[in-house]
Design an enzyme around this catalytic site. Structure first.
Site, PDB file in Angstrom:
ATOM      1  N   GLU A 109     -14.256   0.439  29.612  1.00  9.32           N
ATOM      2  CA  GLU A 109     -13.681   1.541  29.044  1.00  9.32           C
ATOM      3  C   GLU A 109     -13.447   2.820  29.847  1.00  9.32           C
ATOM      4  OE1 GLU A 109     -13.013   1.276  25.889  1.00  9.32           O
ATOM      5  OE2 GLU A 109     -13.871  -0.783  25.922  1.00  9.32           O
TER       6      GLU A 109
ATOM      7  N   THR B 290       3.408  -0.072  -7.110  1.00  9.28           N
ATOM      8  CA  THR B 290       3.294  -0.374  -8.284  1.00  9.28           C
ATOM      9  C   THR B 290       2.696   1.262  -9.013  1.00  9.28           C
ATOM     10  OG1 THR B 290       2.307  -2.495  -7.684  1.00  9.28           O
ATOM     11  CG2 THR B 290       1.246  -1.300  -9.802  1.00  9.28           C
TER      12      THR B 290
ATOM     13  N   GLY C 296       0.711  -1.139   0.036  1.00 11.00           N
ATOM     14  CA  GLY C 296      -0.084   0.054  -0.079  1.00 11.00           C
ATOM     15  C   GLY C 296       0.864   1.270   0.143  1.00 11.00           C
TER      16      GLY C 296
END
Length: 806
Positions: free
Chosen positions: A595, A376, A372
């Protein structure tokens, strides 16, 4: 249930990336490979097929036997054609078309006759040479033509059986006048009659005895030669007489009923239009299957001709599948790699500038980077910028079942590149054929891969110094490449394509926003979005822009706002919020306190470490990635490349803050919600002890390298050694570090019970807390003394139990 921190990547990831040892998933480019040409010639002598052993009788005899002769001839000849002027080549097309590498590009007629497909299989010197005679595509054409011929013949002569029909006794057809047929019916000599319109076929009752048939048939008188021919075939064949009824005479059905003659229409099961059509459809299906397996581009003047286009020329040399031209202006965030490739393109355009100084172009350039990062895309930009032939291939296309095919394709590839020099060859995922041959990365020997690699090494080192042919290779596994391929003279340059920094991410976002012509809202600041996406690659950022546009379109907005980008970042990190799955009862309360524990401990750590980000959002909405809760800590505004020991200890404590909150609130009745937190904390603690050298007992030692016995020249370990005692020591130190971090998190949670319970209750009710409401609670957090000691690296004597045991 997880705590996700968008901080800069850890130092070990940077080190592994810089040494090109990443084992991330591969980035594949749809490319192609060359297939070696095989010229052939096919000439078939006419074959004669006499249907049903027809007998030629003199024309003077009224009852002469009709002769059935069919001449079938098939021939194939193809003409060579010169190569086209366009110059971007996809190797898969070459594979499917199998073009001749020696005959392409030659306009001279004498050269065009060499290796031509219209030659016979012997040479001009009368020396026998074996060459492939026929190919799969032509087999299909032959079958189709044969089916059409049989179909037409069956329509013209319905009595002739086709392949696949029921077997019949061999029959001799004899043509007689219609008057003889009427005479035989009146004399009760006919056994069976088949009427097909005006055509009548009948069989006599004495058909089994030819001698009797000859003596009793007064109206049919044969010559001596005809009788001799009939005797030679009569023991194994039956005789069927055919005649044609005049239009003004009716068929004598009444007389046939009176004489008990069996009559009817012909048996269509052995032929007919329907069965003939099925057979033709079968041949067409076979041809379609062959053409699907071996496609043929009929738009070219030659079947095996490679389709080319002029890159960057007036023909619109476009590499991408949608016809879009990629240039260096479309590449951002990798300025160093782009500069290296721009120099190569400049050399191909203006070679005199470098040749007069004695410089030569690099034989090869190897692009190395994580998936990524744009390897290319850089190759596509080279194809769009350069005004020379650009040939792209995937290394996996060189590998075939048959040994030698890969090496043959490599030879054809480089032969074409030499003819069209100056040119560029791009081989994507080159590690598919270029793995090291010492057996370290190959458990089983593969002769086909090794021969392909040997041919590739030979071709790359065998260029003429005056021919400007440059090879571009791309891989994300440079550590497995063969050392002979990486040496100077083959790949002179190794260009590392890294993940973009903050400035690079902002440039990439600008490129994608401008290309998509994205209407941005007034509150969108691409620089702030770039700060939120630390660690994102170019492909991740492209997907981020697209996700933000999709989210805005889903809400029927006219512009893409900042909140759309924030939601897109959250989707990329934690997954998509589930609309129907909701936590209820005790599970919802446990996740809310979990959390809240992350937020309390993380805020306490940030208050002791300067430059650390604070918690900005809490959520207990389940997400598609499997997380039941979500704690968002944004990354710092500046990119970080190093991780200090106090920051590492702070991250460990923050990760275990949720588990500590469960133990305090529910008096030791903990859940499995801390699964992901424990995994991440264990990985971080192990690397701190075994790789980073941050443990006093282990010292500055790489345990993996020590256990493997060192590193050889290729970057791998030559042999392994048993270091069981060292592994046990590392495990004990990792366990002690994690237990110390959990104990410190417990002290922080116990020091802030009101904040933990109040924030947990509000989160349980609202399912999402952020902004000023969240900061009101977090501003009341007080760090514990044990946390300050642990962050400074004083791991010993944190608790009385540890002090006494030590």
């Amino acid at each position: 249930m997880t705590s996700i921190e968008l901080l800069s990547p850890l130092i070990h990831d940077k080190f592994r990336f810089s040494t090109c040892c990443s084992t991330s998933s591969l980035l594949y480019l749809h490319a192609s490979s060359f297939f070696r040409d095989r010229s052939f010639g096919f000439r078939q002598n006419p074959n004669r097929f006499v249907s049903n052993s027809s007998i030629q009788l003199p024309q003077s005899v009224p009852g002469s036997i009709n002769q059935e002769r069919f001449n079938l001839w098939q021939g194939f000849s193809r003409k060579k054609s010169t190569s086209s002027s366009r110059t971007i080549v996809n190797c898969q097309e070459g594979d499917q078309k199998a073009s001749s590498s020696e005959g392409e590009g030659k306009t001279n007629k004498d050269k065009g006759r060499k290796q031509g497909k219209n030659e016979l299989w012997w040479s001009k010197g009368k020396k026998w040479q074996w060459k492939p005679i026929i190919q799969a595509q032509e087999i299909g054409v032959m079958l189709l033509q044969l089916g059409i011929v049989m179909f037409v013949v069956r329509l013209l002569r319905p009595g002739i059986p086709l392949p696949g029909s029921e077997p019949r006794t061999q029959t001799t057809f004899m043509s007689v006048p219609y008057s003889d047929f009427l005479s035989k019916v009146n004399n009760d000599e006919v056994q069976k009659v088949e009427v097909d319109g005006f055509h009548v076929l009948f069989k006599l009752k004495d058909d089994g005895n030819l001698q009797e048939s000859e003596t009793s048939s007064s109206s049919i008188k044969l010559s001596e030669s005809s009788e001799t021919m009939l005797r030679s075939v009569a023991p194994t064949k039956r005789v069927v007489y055919s005649t044609t009824r005049p239009r003004d005479i009716k068929t004598p059905y009444e007389k046939m009923l009176e004489n008990n003659v069996e009559f009817g229409s012909p048996d269509k099961r052995s032929g007919g239009f329907f069965n003939s059509g099925l057979i033709v459809l079968f041949y067409i299906a076979v041809l379609a299957g062959l053409l699907h397996r071996f496609p043929v581009n009929f738009s070219q003047s030659t079947t095996g001709q490679l389709r080319t286009r002029k890159s960057g020329g007036p023909g619109g040399g476009k590499v991408s599948g949608d016809g879009e031209t990629i240039t260096f202006a479309d590449v951002a965030g990798v300025d160093e790699a782009k500069e290296e490739l721009e120099e190569i393109v400049e050399f191909l355009k203006n070679p005199d500038r470098y040749v007069r100084l004695g410089a030569r172009p690099p034989r090869g350039v190897l692009l190395v980077g994580l998936p990524g990062t744009g390897k290319t895309l850089l190759a596509k930009a080279v194809a769009g910028e350069s005004d020379v032939p650009f040939i792209s291939c995937s290394a996996s296309e060189f590998v075939e079942l048959y040994v030698g095919m890969g090496a043959s394709r490599v030879r054809d590839l480089f032969a074409r590149a030499k003819k069209e020099a100056p040119s560029i060859i791009f081989i994507d995922e080159i590690d598919a054929v270029a793995k090291s041959r010492d057996g370290k990365f190959r458990m089983v020997s593969n002769d086909e891969r090794e021969q392909t690699l040997n041919q590739l090494l030979t071709e790359m080192d065998g260029f003429d110094s005056s021919s400007a042919v440059i090879v571009l290779g791309a891989t994300n596994r440079a550590d497995v490449l063969d050392p002979a391929l990486r040496r100077p003279g083959r790949f002179d340059r190794v260009v590392t394509v890294e993940s973009p920094d903050k400035v690079g991410r902002e440039s990439i976002l600008k490129v994608h926003v401008s290309k998509k012509e994205l209407p941005l809202g007034d509150d969108v600041n691409l620089a702030s979005i770039a700060s939120m996406t630390t660690g994102f690659t170019g492909a991740d950022l492209a997907n981020l822009v697209n996700e933000a546009a999709l989210l805005a379109g889903r809400k029927s907005k006219m512009t893409v706002d900042k909140i759309d980008f924030i939601h897109a970042v959250e989707r990329s990190i934690a997954g998509i919020e589930k609309k129907t799955a909701r936590l209820k009862g005790s599970e919802k309360a446990v996740v809310a306190r979990h959390e809240a524990g992350h937020a309390v401990v993380g805020t306490a750590v940030a208050s002791l470490l300067s430059g650390q980000s604070r918690v900005e959002k809490l959520s207990i909405l389940p997400r598609s990635g499997g997380a039941l809760g979500f704690t968002y800590i944004p990354p710092t505004h500046e990119d970080r490349y190093l991780l200090f020991i106090d920051e590492l200890h702070g991250r460990l404590v923050t990760l275990l803050g949720g588990r500590a909150a469960e133990e305090v609130v529910y008096s030791g009745r903990i859940s499995t919600g801390a699964l992901d937190d424990i995994r991440r904390a264990t990985d971080m603690a192990y690397k701190a002890v075994a790789e980073y050298g941050l443990n006093e007992k282990i010292g500055p030692v790489s345990v993996a390298t020590l256990s493997a016995g060192g590193i050889d020249d290729s970057g791998g370990s030559p042999w392994g050694r048993d270091q069981g005692h060292l592994v046990d020591l590392v495990q004990r130190e990792v366990t002690n570090l994690l237990q110390s971090a959990l104990d410190v998190a417990l002290t922080v949670v116990r020091a802030n019970p009101d904040v933990l319970e109040g924030l947990g209750a509000q989160l349980e009710d609202e399912e999402k807390v952020e902004g000023e409401e969240l900061q009101k609670w977090l501003n009341r957090v007080v760090p514990s003394e044990e946390l300050a000691v642990f962050i400074k690296g004083k791991q010993t004597a944190l608790l009385p139990a540890q002090a006494s045991s030590s």
